[in-house]
Enzyme design. Structure first.
Site, short mmCIF file in Angstrom:
data_model
loop_
_atom_site.label_atom_id
_atom_site.label_comp_id
_atom_site.label_asym_id
_atom_site.label_seq_id
_atom_site.Cartn_x
_atom_site.Cartn_y
_atom_site.Cartn_z
N LYS A 132 -12.32 -6.53 5.54
CA LYS A 132 -13.73 -6.75 5.89
C LYS A 132 -14.58 -7.02 4.65
O LYS A 132 -15.43 -7.92 4.64
CB LYS A 132 -14.27 -5.54 6.65
CG LYS A 132 -13.69 -5.37 8.04
CD LYS A 132 -14.30 -4.17 8.74
CE LYS A 132 -13.69 -3.97 10.12
NZ LYS A 132 -14.25 -2.78 10.81
N LEU A 133 -14.37 -6.23 3.62
CA LEU A 133 -15.13 -6.43 2.39
C LEU A 133 -14.83 -7.80 1.79
O LEU A 133 -15.74 -8.50 1.32
CB LEU A 133 -14.80 -5.32 1.39
CG LEU A 133 -15.46 -5.41 0.01
CD1 LEU A 133 -16.99 -5.42 0.14
CD2 LEU A 133 -15.01 -4.24 -0.87
N TYR A 162 -10.63 3.72 -5.68
CA TYR A 162 -9.47 2.89 -5.32
C TYR A 162 -9.93 1.47 -4.99
O TYR A 162 -9.32 0.49 -5.41
CB TYR A 162 -8.74 3.52 -4.14
CG TYR A 162 -7.45 2.81 -3.77
CD1 TYR A 162 -6.23 3.22 -4.30
CD2 TYR A 162 -7.44 1.74 -2.88
CE1 TYR A 162 -5.05 2.58 -3.97
CE2 TYR A 162 -6.28 1.09 -2.54
CZ TYR A 162 -5.08 1.52 -3.08
OH TYR A 162 -3.91 0.86 -2.75
N TYR A 179 -1.74 -9.86 2.09
CA TYR A 179 -1.73 -8.54 2.72
C TYR A 179 -1.60 -8.73 4.22
O TYR A 179 -1.81 -9.83 4.73
CB TYR A 179 -3.00 -7.78 2.36
CG TYR A 179 -2.91 -6.28 2.56
CD1 TYR A 179 -1.91 -5.52 1.95
CD2 TYR A 179 -3.83 -5.62 3.38
CE1 TYR A 179 -1.83 -4.16 2.14
CE2 TYR A 179 -3.76 -4.25 3.56
CZ TYR A 179 -2.76 -3.52 2.95
OH TYR A 179 -2.68 -2.17 3.14
N ILE A 185 -12.71 -0.03 -5.96
CA ILE A 185 -13.21 -0.67 -7.18
C ILE A 185 -12.07 -1.13 -8.08
O ILE A 185 -12.13 -2.21 -8.68
CB ILE A 185 -14.15 0.30 -7.93
CG1 ILE A 185 -15.43 0.51 -7.12
CG2 ILE A 185 -14.48 -0.22 -9.33
CD1 ILE A 185 -16.35 1.59 -7.66
N SER A 193 0.82 -1.21 0.00
CA SER A 193 0.00 0.00 0.00
C SER A 193 0.85 1.26 0.00
O SER A 193 1.90 1.31 0.65
CB SER A 193 -0.91 0.02 1.23
OG SER A 193 -1.85 -1.03 1.19
#
EC number: 2.3.2.22
Length: 248
Positions: A209-210, A180, A204, A182, A37
């Site tokens: 959560k998603l 970002y 990662y 998407i 990131s």
């Protein structure tokens, strides 16, 4: 910094698969896609060196995923002028790329196996996966809300990182920054098609959560059978965070 540090301390990582299918992919250890990131102090040169070293020791093949130009939306949502936001992102992604290249070379990997979201704008597989994500975003309110929640977390996290006080996150800010999310999602649900590999795990350092909701089949989009997610944490960091939590 003119060269790589030649002596690095020994380090251990713990890997946790998101689902049983992810665990099976992990057991075969064919390919991993390491996510890095931007604007995250965790991803120092030393940390990237250790992380890629671990990945190279564990998997037959290692690729690295960096942010694309959509990362500028997050900065713009916090008030940075568009031109300045784009320059900051280019500089940060270049720094991430430089560290990843050095680590891959040092550990016998392929320094060309570094990608950004933006590299695949014209990639047919990426386009199809992104269309699938965008359709769900506009047609399924519960999926859209989950994406916007991730966007909110990113905005608040970035604001905290630059000591910016946030009284509220507006709808306009969320809709700008969500680009970002998407752009990244195709690599969570179908990276093997994009990268043309048999199977892979997106790795990662924390749960997503998603992603957990996607793996629980809460939305129409789903992870492909040859796609997995791996939470990779450094033991030293885990112990430090646990100590802070217990003391706090």
């Amino acid at each position: 910094m003119t060269g790589m540090v030649t002596e690095r301390r020994s380090v251990h990582f713990i890997a946790e698969a998101l689902t049983e299918n992810c665990r099976e992919i992990f057991e075969r250890r064919r390919h991993v896609l390491v996510g890095i990131s931007p604007f995250n102090s965790r991803f120092s040169e030393d940390y990237i060196y250790r992380l890629i070293g671990w990945a190279k020791a564990q998997f037959k093949s290692v690729s690295v995923l960096l942010a694309g130009h959509e990362a500028a939306n997050l900065l713009e949502a916090l008030g940075t002028p568009r031109g300045k936001a784009e320059r900051k992102v280019r500089k940060e992604v270049s720094r991430n790329r430089r560290f990843a290249e050095r680590a891959l070379v040092a550990h016998g990997g392929d320094p060309k196996a570094i990608h950004t979201f933006s590299d695949f704008i014209d990639n047919k597989a990426y386009q199809l996966l992104r269309q699938e994500v965008e359709h769900a975003f506009f047609e399924q309110p519960h999926f859209r809300h989950a994406c916007l929640d991730m966007s909110r977390e990113a905005i608040i996290g970035r604001a905290r990182g630059v000591s910016l006080m946030m009284e509220e996150v507006s709808e306009d800010m969320l809709n700008l920054a969500v680009e970002y999310v998407i752009a990244e999602l195709p690599f969570f649900i179908g990276a093997p098609d994009i990268l043309e590999v048999e199977e892979t795990l997106l790795a990662y350092h924390r749960p997503w959560k998603l992603g957990e909701k996607i793996s629980n089949h809460e939305f129409s989009i789903c992870m492909r059978p040859n796609q997995g997610y791996l939470i990779v944490q450094e033991m030293a960091q885990m112990l430090s965070e646990k100590r802070i939590t217990s003391e706090g």
